[in-house]
Design a protein around this motif. Structure first.
Motif, PDB file in Angstrom:
ATOM      1  N   ARG A  47     -73.358  92.550 -56.586  1.00  0.00           N
ATOM      2  CA  ARG A  47     -74.651  92.792 -57.221  1.00  0.00           C
ATOM      3  C   ARG A  47     -75.231  91.491 -57.780  1.00  0.00           C
ATOM      4  O   ARG A  47     -74.492  90.563 -58.101  1.00  0.00           O
ATOM      5  CB  ARG A  47     -74.492  93.780 -58.386  1.00  0.00           C
ATOM      6  N   ASP A  48     -76.553  91.457 -57.937  1.00  0.00           N
ATOM      7  CA  ASP A  48     -77.145  90.328 -58.639  1.00  0.00           C
ATOM      8  C   ASP A  48     -77.015  90.571 -60.143  1.00  0.00           C
ATOM      9  O   ASP A  48     -76.557  91.631 -60.585  1.00  0.00           O
ATOM     10  CB  ASP A  48     -78.599  90.083 -58.208  1.00  0.00           C
ATOM     11  N   TYR A  49     -77.394  89.568 -60.934  1.00  0.00           N
ATOM     12  CA  TYR A  49     -77.182  89.642 -62.383  1.00  0.00           C
ATOM     13  C   TYR A  49     -77.874  90.858 -62.995  1.00  0.00           C
ATOM     14  O   TYR A  49     -77.286  91.582 -63.803  1.00  0.00           O
ATOM     15  CB  TYR A  49     -77.677  88.357 -63.045  1.00  0.00           C
ATOM     16  N   THR A  50     -79.124  91.098 -62.617  1.00  0.00           N
ATOM     17  CA  THR A  50     -79.898  92.197 -63.190  1.00  0.00           C
ATOM     18  C   THR A  50     -79.211  93.534 -62.977  1.00  0.00           C
ATOM     19  O   THR A  50     -79.085  94.350 -63.898  1.00  0.00           O
ATOM     20  CB  THR A  50     -81.313  92.244 -62.584  1.00  0.00           C
ATOM     21  N   GLU A  51     -78.731  93.768 -61.754  1.00  0.00           N
ATOM     22  CA  GLU A  51     -78.101  95.053 -61.443  1.00  0.00           C
ATOM     23  C   GLU A  51     -76.679  95.136 -62.009  1.00  0.00           C
ATOM     24  O   GLU A  51     -76.204  96.221 -62.332  1.00  0.00           O
ATOM     25  CB  GLU A  51     -78.081  95.277 -59.929  1.00  0.00           C
ATOM     26  N   ALA A  52     -76.025  93.995 -62.146  1.00  0.00           N
ATOM     27  CA  ALA A  52     -74.647  94.006 -62.649  1.00  0.00           C
ATOM     28  C   ALA A  52     -74.567  94.299 -64.135  1.00  0.00           C
ATOM     29  O   ALA A  52     -73.616  94.943 -64.598  1.00  0.00           O
ATOM     30  CB  ALA A  52     -73.979  92.668 -62.348  1.00  0.00           C
ATOM     31  N   VAL A  53     -75.538  93.817 -64.913  1.00  0.00           N
ATOM     32  CA  VAL A  53     -75.435  93.992 -66.369  1.00  0.00           C
ATOM     33  C   VAL A  53     -75.782  95.408 -66.819  1.00  0.00           C
ATOM     34  O   VAL A  53     -75.416  95.815 -67.930  1.00  0.00           O
ATOM     35  CB  VAL A  53     -76.322  92.982 -67.137  1.00  0.00           C
ATOM     36  N   MET A  54     -76.470  96.189 -65.969  1.00  0.00           N
ATOM     37  CA  MET A  54     -76.889  97.538 -66.374  1.00  0.00           C
ATOM     38  C   MET A  54     -75.718  98.410 -66.828  1.00  0.00           C
ATOM     39  O   MET A  54     -75.724  98.938 -67.948  1.00  0.00           O
ATOM     40  CB  MET A  54     -77.661  98.214 -65.244  1.00  0.00           C
ATOM     41  N   PRO A  55     -74.680  98.611 -65.990  1.00  0.00           N
ATOM     42  CA  PRO A  55     -73.580  99.466 -66.450  1.00  0.00           C
ATOM     43  C   PRO A  55     -72.773  98.836 -67.580  1.00  0.00           C
ATOM     44  O   PRO A  55     -72.183  99.549 -68.397  1.00  0.00           O
ATOM     45  CB  PRO A  55     -72.722  99.655 -65.186  1.00  0.00           C
ATOM     46  N   LEU A  56     -72.754  97.506 -67.653  1.00  0.00           N
ATOM     47  CA  LEU A  56     -72.049  96.857 -68.761  1.00  0.00           C
ATOM     48  C   LEU A  56     -72.749  97.133 -70.084  1.00  0.00           C
ATOM     49  O   LEU A  56     -72.097  97.433 -71.094  1.00  0.00           O
ATOM     50  CB  LEU A  56     -71.958  95.344 -68.520  1.00  0.00           C
ATOM     51  N   LYS A  57     -74.063  97.041 -70.098  1.00  0.00           N
ATOM     52  CA  LYS A  57     -74.825  97.329 -71.315  1.00  0.00           C
ATOM     53  C   LYS A  57     -74.627  98.772 -71.747  1.00  0.00           C
ATOM     54  O   LYS A  57     -74.452  99.056 -72.939  1.00  0.00           O
ATOM     55  CB  LYS A  57     -76.311  97.039 -71.090  1.00  0.00           C
ATOM     56  N   GLU A  58     -74.650  99.687 -70.783  1.00  0.00           N
ATOM     57  CA  GLU A  58     -74.450 101.098 -71.100  1.00  0.00           C
ATOM     58  C   GLU A  58     -73.082 101.340 -71.724  1.00  0.00           C
ATOM     59  O   GLU A  58     -72.914 102.237 -72.550  1.00  0.00           O
ATOM     60  CB  GLU A  58     -74.603 101.943 -69.834  1.00  0.00           C
ATOM     61  N   ALA A  59     -72.103 100.516 -71.325  1.00  0.00           N
ATOM     62  CA  ALA A  59     -70.736 100.671 -71.838  1.00  0.00           C
ATOM     63  C   ALA A  59     -70.494  99.858 -73.109  1.00  0.00           C
ATOM     64  O   ALA A  59     -69.401  99.921 -73.685  1.00  0.00           O
ATOM     65  CB  ALA A  59     -69.735 100.248 -70.765  1.00  0.00           C
ATOM     66  N   GLY A  60     -71.483  99.087 -73.532  1.00  0.00           N
ATOM     67  CA  GLY A  60     -71.327  98.260 -74.722  1.00  0.00           C
ATOM     68  C   GLY A  60     -70.436  97.047 -74.498  1.00  0.00           C
ATOM     69  O   GLY A  60     -69.805  96.552 -75.422  1.00  0.00           O
ATOM     70  N   LEU A  61     -70.392  96.555 -73.249  1.00  0.00           N
ATOM     71  CA  LEU A  61     -69.558  95.414 -72.897  1.00  0.00           C
ATOM     72  C   LEU A  61     -70.413  94.195 -72.557  1.00  0.00           C
ATOM     73  O   LEU A  61     -71.462  94.323 -71.916  1.00  0.00           O
ATOM     74  CB  LEU A  61     -68.668  95.742 -71.688  1.00  0.00           C
ATOM     75  N   ARG A  62     -69.951  93.023 -72.984  1.00  0.00           N
ATOM     76  CA  ARG A  62     -70.569  91.760 -72.592  1.00  0.00           C
ATOM     77  C   ARG A  62     -69.474  90.901 -71.985  1.00  0.00           C
ATOM     78  O   ARG A  62     -68.582  90.429 -72.694  1.00  0.00           O
ATOM     79  CB  ARG A  62     -71.213  91.068 -73.793  1.00  0.00           C
ATOM     80  N   LEU A  63     -69.523  90.720 -70.664  1.00  0.00           N
ATOM     81  CA  LEU A  63     -68.457  90.034 -69.947  1.00  0.00           C
ATOM     82  C   LEU A  63     -69.025  88.919 -69.081  1.00  0.00           C
ATOM     83  O   LEU A  63     -70.164  89.004 -68.618  1.00  0.00           O
ATOM     84  CB  LEU A  63     -67.703  91.021 -69.049  1.00  0.00           C
ATOM     85  N   PRO A  64     -68.238  87.882 -68.822  1.00  0.00           N
ATOM     86  CA  PRO A  64     -68.656  86.892 -67.824  1.00  0.00           C
ATOM     87  C   PRO A  64     -68.810  87.578 -66.472  1.00  0.00           C
ATOM     88  O   PRO A  64     -68.124  88.566 -66.181  1.00  0.00           O
ATOM     89  CB  PRO A  64     -67.493  85.891 -67.807  1.00  0.00           C
ATOM     90  N   LEU A  65     -69.689  87.034 -65.638  1.00  0.00           N
ATOM     91  CA  LEU A  65     -70.000  87.675 -64.369  1.00  0.00           C
ATOM     92  C   LEU A  65     -69.966  86.690 -63.204  1.00  0.00           C
ATOM     93  O   LEU A  65     -70.575  85.614 -63.276  1.00  0.00           O
ATOM     94  CB  LEU A  65     -71.391  88.305 -64.418  1.00  0.00           C
ATOM     95  N   VAL A  66     -69.260  87.069 -62.154  1.00  0.00           N
ATOM     96  CA  VAL A  66     -69.398  86.422 -60.852  1.00  0.00           C
ATOM     97  C   VAL A  66     -70.318  87.338 -60.055  1.00  0.00           C
ATOM     98  O   VAL A  66     -69.935  88.451 -59.698  1.00  0.00           O
ATOM     99  CB  VAL A  66     -68.033  86.276 -60.151  1.00  0.00           C
TER     100      VAL A  66
END
Length: 291
Positions: A47-66
């Motif tokens: 996924r690109d950054y925009t699509e990858a952060v969506m489920p992380l935000k919903e889960a309350g997680l902030r993680l590094p992303l490849v």
């Protein structure tokens, strides 16, 4: 802790996410437990950054992303660590091959992901969902696919060429799709024969095309340098062929129970399926958590 793991990188679709494209409470809890023990946890996704952060935000997680299979690496706050783009000349050559073989394709750019055909775009995400999950009905799959466009994960454009010639737009990846095995395989052979590109798959009927140096394996190497953690002290978790490069790079690799058989064969361990919080079970085993 049963192994000297200092960084865990997990794939997203078919791995960290359940069939509702969400991160289960069990996975969230295990990730938080790992972080509390001083282990870095990252996501490695097509996924690109925009699509990858969506489920992380919903889960309350902030993680590094490849992101985009290693074409972009970001810190947990979104800061850019690394980018590897394709040139417009690369695009023109890929465009010629894909259109000659009649493959539909989307472009993933520094300004987001774009489609020039909404109906075919839905086909792509339906294919991904069907191949990475178990659903009760086609309507359920289509509803999730339509959310991809409604949430802005995919933008629409009438002209890829005009888009990519804009000064502030660079190309990370092309996601190509066809149900015709012969055309898809021929396109892959032509691309790899004529160009220095990496071609992998995240589902049975697609091709993910990036720069030769943009792979998940190279992505976790960037994280290795950024966090000063040797790749030997990394564990990766995934389910499909675009995960193979990081599985061959990391010191310890885990395949999901729903992974492709060829992927399972190269991994050190097999965990449970994505619908049964397989990521949490793999992390908890490393942490020495007994259930």
């Amino acid at each position: 802790m049963t192994k000297d793991i200092r960084l865990i990188a997990t794939d997203m679709d078919g791995t960290l996410l359940n069939d509702g494209r969400e991160i289960s409470p069990e996975n969230i809890k295990a990730i938080q437990a790992a972080i509390e023990q001083g282990i870095e946890v990252a996501v490695a996704t097509g996924r690109d950054y925009t699509e990858a952060v969506m489920p992380l935000k919903e889960a309350g997680l902030r993680l590094p992303l490849v992101c985009v299979n290693g074409a972009e690496v970001r810190e947990r706050d979104g800061g850019i660590i690394h980018q590897q783009v394709l040139t417009y000349e690369d695009f023109l050559m890929m465009q010629g091959i894909l259109e000659e073989e009649e493959l539909y394709y989307e472009v993933y750019t520094t300004k987001g992901a774009y489609s020039n055909n909404a109906k075919r775009g839905l086909d792509v995400i339906v294919d991904l969902l069907v191949n990475t999950g178990k659903f009760g009905s086609y309507d359920e799959v289509m509803s999730l696919a339509e959310e991809r466009f409604a949430e802005g994960a995919i933008n629409m454009t009438e002209d890829y060429n005009a888009l990519l010639q804009q000064e502030d737009v660079e190309l990370f990846k092309i996601l190509a799709f066809t149900e015709d095995d012969e055309k898809r395989n021929r396109a892959k052979q032509r691309l790899t024969r004529k160009m220095d590109v990496a071609v992998s798959s995240s589902a049975k009927e697609n091709l993910e095309i990036t720069h030769i140096s943009a792979t998940k394996g190279e992505g976790i190497r960037q994280l290795s340098r950024h966090f000063n953690i040797p790749v030997e002290n990394m564990m990766v978790i995934g389910d499909n062929f675009n995960d193979v490069s990081m599985m061959k790079t990391a010191g310890y690799s885990v395949a999901m129970g729903n992974a492709e058989e060829e992927v399972k064969q190269i991994c050190d361990e097999i965990t449970d399926e994505n619908v049964n919080a397989g990521v949490a079970k793999a992390i908890n085993k490393i942490l020495g958590v007994k259930k």
